[in-house]
Design a protein around this motif. Structure first.
Motif, PDB file in Angstrom:
ATOM      1  N   LEU A 199       6.083 -24.716 -39.686  1.00  9.18           N
ATOM      2  CA  LEU A 199       7.354 -25.287 -39.258  1.00  9.18           C
ATOM      3  C   LEU A 199       7.143 -26.701 -38.720  1.00  9.18           C
ATOM      4  O   LEU A 199       7.921 -27.601 -38.985  1.00  9.18           O
ATOM      5  CB  LEU A 199       7.998 -24.401 -38.184  1.00  9.18           C
ATOM      6  N   GLU A 201       4.668 -28.599 -39.591  1.00  8.98           N
ATOM      7  CA  GLU A 201       4.284 -29.448 -40.726  1.00  8.98           C
ATOM      8  C   GLU A 201       5.524 -29.869 -41.508  1.00  8.98           C
ATOM      9  O   GLU A 201       5.604 -31.003 -41.978  1.00  8.98           O
ATOM     10  CB  GLU A 201       3.285 -28.696 -41.607  1.00  8.98           C
ATOM     11  N   SER A 202       6.480 -28.954 -41.619  1.00 14.58           N
ATOM     12  CA  SER A 202       7.752 -29.312 -42.247  1.00 14.58           C
ATOM     13  C   SER A 202       8.401 -30.472 -41.494  1.00 14.58           C
ATOM     14  O   SER A 202       8.927 -31.398 -42.095  1.00 14.58           O
ATOM     15  CB  SER A 202       8.695 -28.108 -42.231  1.00 14.58           C
ATOM     16  N   GLY A 203       8.344 -30.377 -40.164  1.00 18.73           N
ATOM     17  CA  GLY A 203       8.884 -31.435 -39.337  1.00 18.73           C
ATOM     18  C   GLY A 203       8.170 -32.756 -39.550  1.00 18.73           C
ATOM     19  O   GLY A 203       8.785 -33.815 -39.625  1.00 18.73           O
ATOM     20  N   LYS A 204       6.851 -32.677 -39.682  1.00 18.45           N
ATOM     21  CA  LYS A 204       6.054 -33.893 -39.896  1.00 18.45           C
ATOM     22  C   LYS A 204       6.422 -34.552 -41.214  1.00 18.45           C
ATOM     23  O   LYS A 204       6.525 -35.768 -41.300  1.00 18.45           O
ATOM     24  CB  LYS A 204       4.560 -33.524 -39.937  1.00 18.45           C
ATOM     25  N   ILE A 205       6.593 -33.726 -42.254  1.00 19.80           N
ATOM     26  CA  ILE A 205       6.917 -34.275 -43.566  1.00 19.80           C
ATOM     27  C   ILE A 205       8.301 -34.912 -43.552  1.00 19.80           C
ATOM     28  O   ILE A 205       8.526 -35.947 -44.162  1.00 19.80           O
ATOM     29  CB  ILE A 205       6.796 -33.179 -44.646  1.00 19.80           C
ATOM     30  N   ALA A 206       9.229 -34.292 -42.796  1.00 21.97           N
ATOM     31  CA  ALA A 206      10.562 -34.883 -42.680  1.00 21.97           C
ATOM     32  C   ALA A 206      10.535 -36.108 -41.758  1.00 21.97           C
ATOM     33  O   ALA A 206      11.416 -36.952 -41.830  1.00 21.97           O
ATOM     34  CB  ALA A 206      11.539 -33.851 -42.153  1.00 21.97           C
ATOM     35  N   GLY A 207       9.521 -36.195 -40.898  1.00 24.05           N
ATOM     36  CA  GLY A 207       9.384 -37.358 -40.033  1.00 24.05           C
ATOM     37  C   GLY A 207      10.237 -37.299 -38.773  1.00 24.05           C
ATOM     38  O   GLY A 207      10.623 -38.335 -38.247  1.00 24.05           O
ATOM     39  N   VAL A 208      10.543 -36.095 -38.277  1.00 23.34           N
ATOM     40  CA  VAL A 208      11.356 -36.013 -37.066  1.00 23.34           C
ATOM     41  C   VAL A 208      10.501 -36.377 -35.837  1.00 23.34           C
ATOM     42  O   VAL A 208       9.283 -36.226 -35.860  1.00 23.34           O
ATOM     43  CB  VAL A 208      11.971 -34.607 -36.880  1.00 23.34           C
ATOM     44  N   TYR A 212      12.552 -34.411 -30.779  1.00 26.40           N
ATOM     45  CA  TYR A 212      13.397 -33.578 -31.640  1.00 26.40           C
ATOM     46  C   TYR A 212      12.678 -32.269 -31.966  1.00 26.40           C
ATOM     47  O   TYR A 212      13.262 -31.194 -31.944  1.00 26.40           O
ATOM     48  CB  TYR A 212      13.722 -34.351 -32.917  1.00 26.40           C
ATOM     49  N   ILE A 217      12.704 -27.239 -32.492  1.00 28.56           N
ATOM     50  CA  ILE A 217      11.781 -26.245 -33.058  1.00 28.56           C
ATOM     51  C   ILE A 217      11.118 -25.447 -31.943  1.00 28.56           C
ATOM     52  O   ILE A 217      11.267 -24.236 -31.851  1.00 28.56           O
ATOM     53  CB  ILE A 217      10.700 -26.912 -33.950  1.00 28.56           C
TER      54      ILE A 217
ATOM     55  N   LEU B  53      -1.125 -34.023 -44.408  1.00 29.35           N
ATOM     56  CA  LEU B  53      -1.324 -33.094 -43.289  1.00 29.35           C
ATOM     57  C   LEU B  53      -2.798 -32.969 -42.940  1.00 29.35           C
ATOM     58  O   LEU B  53      -3.141 -32.461 -41.884  1.00 29.35           O
ATOM     59  CB  LEU B  53      -0.739 -31.725 -43.640  1.00 29.35           C
ATOM     60  N   PRO B  73       2.699 -38.422 -43.098  1.00 31.88           N
ATOM     61  CA  PRO B  73       3.372 -37.606 -44.111  1.00 31.88           C
ATOM     62  C   PRO B  73       4.779 -38.119 -44.442  1.00 31.88           C
ATOM     63  O   PRO B  73       5.169 -38.136 -45.604  1.00 31.88           O
ATOM     64  CB  PRO B  73       3.444 -36.224 -43.475  1.00 31.88           C
ATOM     65  N   ASP B  74       5.526 -38.518 -43.415  1.00 32.70           N
ATOM     66  CA  ASP B  74       6.910 -38.897 -43.677  1.00 32.70           C
ATOM     67  C   ASP B  74       7.033 -40.251 -44.379  1.00 32.70           C
ATOM     68  O   ASP B  74       8.091 -40.601 -44.875  1.00 32.70           O
ATOM     69  CB  ASP B  74       7.717 -38.905 -42.375  1.00 32.70           C
ATOM     70  N   PHE B  82       6.317 -24.467 -48.665  1.00 32.40           N
ATOM     71  CA  PHE B  82       5.150 -23.699 -48.235  1.00 32.40           C
ATOM     72  C   PHE B  82       5.211 -22.270 -48.766  1.00 32.40           C
ATOM     73  O   PHE B  82       6.269 -21.764 -49.121  1.00 32.40           O
ATOM     74  CB  PHE B  82       5.075 -23.660 -46.707  1.00 32.40           C
ATOM     75  N   PHE B  88      13.408 -22.276 -40.580  1.00 30.49           N
ATOM     76  CA  PHE B  88      13.618 -22.159 -39.141  1.00 30.49           C
ATOM     77  C   PHE B  88      14.500 -20.945 -38.876  1.00 30.49           C
ATOM     78  O   PHE B  88      15.649 -20.921 -39.306  1.00 30.49           O
ATOM     79  CB  PHE B  88      14.252 -23.435 -38.604  1.00 30.49           C
ATOM     80  N   PHE B  99      17.600 -30.017 -42.969  1.00 27.46           N
ATOM     81  CA  PHE B  99      16.692 -30.339 -41.866  1.00 27.46           C
ATOM     82  C   PHE B  99      15.967 -31.668 -42.107  1.00 27.46           C
ATOM     83  O   PHE B  99      15.388 -31.886 -43.175  1.00 27.46           O
ATOM     84  CB  PHE B  99      15.649 -29.234 -41.687  1.00 27.46           C
ATOM     85  N   VAL B 103      16.773 -38.238 -40.017  1.00 27.47           N
ATOM     86  CA  VAL B 103      15.736 -39.247 -39.763  1.00 27.47           C
ATOM     87  C   VAL B 103      15.893 -40.423 -40.709  1.00 27.47           C
ATOM     88  O   VAL B 103      15.672 -41.574 -40.337  1.00 27.47           O
ATOM     89  CB  VAL B 103      14.331 -38.618 -39.939  1.00 27.47           C
TER      90      VAL B 103
END
Lengths: 305, 362
Positions: A199, A201-208, A212, A217, B53, B73-74, B82, B88, B99, B103
């Motif tokens: 979860l 990592e998902s956030g990291k990829i989205a760049g939040v 946040y 999360i 990552l 990553p972003d 995954f 979530f 989600f 950004v």
């Protein structure tokens, strides 16, 4: 013929179900016994005693009905005691949990040597209330304590800590926060560990942003753990006794006379067991209501996975 | 244009454990690129490096023409799906799909539009207000896909996305994922341990083993011309049959009765491989060898026949329904062009035409 067969089956059923009920009871017997002797009996006895005037041995002498309760609700001493308890809960619970959460978030990072800090942060869990209280008794000593030494170093005026009615409750609260942090920290760290790393990592990829991530999360997914630790801390805080007994003995000027200490004094110092029982029943009812409210409130806000 | 270029990429956790050894490959824009290998071969690590990552130990990673080796990553303009979907649990399907879009300063209306589009594409319209725990496995999988679609990132990374689904749903999702990828023209890097997924979905596939690239190419080419023994036995189900053959003067001795005229190479021995579907009944002609039937699996449209040959168990796959008793001796035939030869030491492919004389066919 058929009826006879059905009857036979019924008999078999009855014969089977009776022993299984008894068998079940047998399995429960040890805990039923323990709970009865150490929990149910004292509880009922307390409720019973709260309706009586007692002698010094705690034997019921005279039935007085709800007199203890009405006396308590009118007495200033009880109100001071309730106020001190509520203030104490207010000082210790939010601050303790926020501190523990902060430490848990820090210790949840994957860094070298983080195990050392995890041990340090949770170490207070392994200390008894008595031992920690003695440490804090020294720290708060106005003449030789670390507290005043630090105040001096920072150029502030010395404080009386436990000896002044204005600061005594806060001083006890500080030491209590310190004692409880270890446990809250451990539980919260465990909760953080349970959050799926994908979860994040998902956030990291989205760049939040980190904030946040914390808000959207971490905290929602930690909410079951937070509810648990808030409940436990709250109950713990309402029942504080040891540190009060060692640090202040309810003084100065009743300022730290929290409810459990007041119960103890009424019961075992003043031998007013009826009144003490009534206070205990009130405390029990109060904690019960607070906990129920908390769960009701949490139902909508806690996300179980 | 190349969407991704990997140049001499290395990953090691410490001096002893090297995960990826010196990798070079490119992924073209709009391509479905599958990375396939057994568990522990480093394929997921490679994907996570591409996602940013994990950090590389050495080497360069170029994405969309720019050096992205050390980018966050972003900043890489990717989406990722995954294995466990990473949904979530406290957010609705719609919130899960959108989600992180805030950004990129995407307006609320645009977010809603994208969410609706993705939901329509995946058939999730009626589930938008549900929580993930109220969804079935396949629906959760679709939501995870929906997030990748809504992000409109040109590159989509997938880490074994179908492995938690049951077999029937998996084959359905295979074609769905492939269709969506084609329709949106996204570059897809798809990691899987399932060679069937790689074979059926990919434009090109890369076979990994032990952190080393074994072969890169179109699935059919990899299937028909495996570069080495590992690829030959890993790709294909049931796997390619393999046996050791020794030189006997100018003859390659495969079994006692099966020998082929050949030009002798330097090695003492060779591996000989045959795909199960290329083993045929000799039916009157001169059999290549006789196999002793051990077990027969009749699958309806095809039959798998396990038989022993020189102590090895081989499998033949015949169309239709056949029934043999265990212990029956079967005369079997293999055409020489269907033989795969591999060097005994290096296990590398040896071109059949270079070794075997075609007249041996007759």
């Amino acid at each position: 013929m058929i009826a006879g067969k059905a009857q036979g089956q019924l008999k078999i059923k009855a014969r089977r179900s009776m022993p299984s009920f008894v068998e079940g009871l047998l399995y429960l017997l040890p805990s039923i016994l323990l709970f009865s002797v150490f929990l149910f009996y004292p509880m009922l006895k307390t409720i019973y005693l709260s309706f009586f005037l007692t002698d010094a041995q705690g034997n019921a002498e005279l039935f007085v009905g709800l007199e203890h309760y009405s006396n308590l609700l009118q007495s200033t001493a009880f109100r001071t005691s309730m106020k001190a308890t509520l203030l104490f809960v207010l000082y210790t619970v939010p601050a303790g949990i926020i501190l523990a959460l902060f430490l848990a978030l820090l210790a949840n990072q994957k860094l070298k040597g983080i195990g050392f800090f995890r041990t340090i942060f949770s170490s207070t869990m392994g200390m008894s209330v008595a031992a920690s209280s003695v440490i804090w008794l020294f720290m708060y000593n106005p003449a030789i304590g670390l507290g005043n030494m630090m105040m001096k170093t920072f150029g502030m005026s010395e404080m009386q800590w436990l000896l002044s009615p204005d600061t005594a409750l806060i001083s006890v609260a500080i030491s209590t926060i310190w004692m409880n942090t270890g446990f809250s920290f451990m539980i919260l760290l465990g909760g953080l560990h349970n959050i799926d790393s994908h979860l994040y990592e998902s956030g990291k990829i989205a760049g939040v942003s980190d904030f946040y991530t914390l808000r959207k999360i971490t905290l929602p997914l930690l909410s079951p753990t937070l509810l648990f630790i808030v409940t436990v801390s709250l109950i713990n805080s309402f029942q504080t006794f040891g540190q009060i007994d060692i640090l202040t003995k309810g003084g100065p000027m009743e300022s730290t006379n929290v409810i459990v200490y007041s119960i103890y004094k009424d019961a075992f110092v003043n031998f007013n067991i009826g009144s003490a029982s009534a206070q205990a029943v009130l405390l029990f009812a109060f904690i019960l209501i607070v906990t129920i409210l908390q769960f009701k409130w949490g139902e909508k806000r806690v996300h179980y996975q | 244009m190349n969407a991704i270029e990997v140049q001499s990429l290395k990953k090691a956790y410490n001096a002893e454990t090297t995960i990826l050894k010196d990798m070079d490959f490119t992924v073209k824009e709009g391509e479905f690129f599958a990375i396939v290998g057994p568990s522990g071969c480093g394929k997921s690590t490679l994907l996570r490096i591409i996602a940013g990552l994990e950090q590389v130990t050495d080497g360069t990673l170029i994405m969309n023409g720019q050096d992205a080796t050390y980018r966050r990553p972003d900043e890489r303009n990717i989406s990722m799906v995954f294995q466990n979907y990473a949904l979530f649990p406290h957010m609705t399907v719609a919130q899960n799909i959108t989600f992180g879009l805030h950004v990129k300063k995407i307006s609320k209306e645009e977010q809603k539009k994208r969410c609706m589009e993705a939901a329509e594409l995946l058939g999730l319209q009626h589930l938008l207000e549900r929580k993930p725990r109220e969804l079935s496995g396949g629906q959760r999988q679709r939501v995870a896909l929906g997030r990748a679609i809504a992000s409109q990132a040109p590159i989509c990374l997938m880490d074994e996305p179908l492995s938690n689904l049951d077999a029937k749903l998996r084959s359905k999702m295979r074609s769905e994922v492939r269709q969506i990828q084609r329709r949106l023209g996204m570059t897809m890097i798809y990691v899987t341990h399932d060679q069937i997924e790689a074979m059926t979905m990919a434009d090109r596939m890369m076979v990994l083993n032990g952190g080393d690239i074994q072969q890169v190419g179109e699935p059919l080419h990899v299937y028909n011309h495996p570069e080495n023994k590992f690829v030959a036995t890993f790709i294909g189900s049931p796997p390619m049959n393999m046996i050791e053959a020794t030189w006997h003067q100018q003859m390659l001795q495969i079994t006692d009765e099966w020998q082929l005229k050949a030009v002798r190479t330097g090695q003492e021995k060779l591996y000989v491989g045959v795909r199960p579907e290329h083993i045929m009944h000799a039916s009157g002609g001169k059999p290549s060898f006789i196999g002793k039937v051990e077990h027969v699996e009749i699958l309806g449209t095809e039959t798998l026949i396990m038989f022993s040959i020189n102590g090895e168990q081989w499998i033949a796959k015949w169309a239709g329904q056949w029934n043999f008793e265990a212990g029956e001796m079967l005369p079997l035939k293999v055409d020489i062009e269907h033989l795969h030869l591999f060097d005994f030491e290096t296990e590398k492919r040896v071109e059949t035409a270079e070794v075997l004389m075609m007249e041996a066919l007759v």
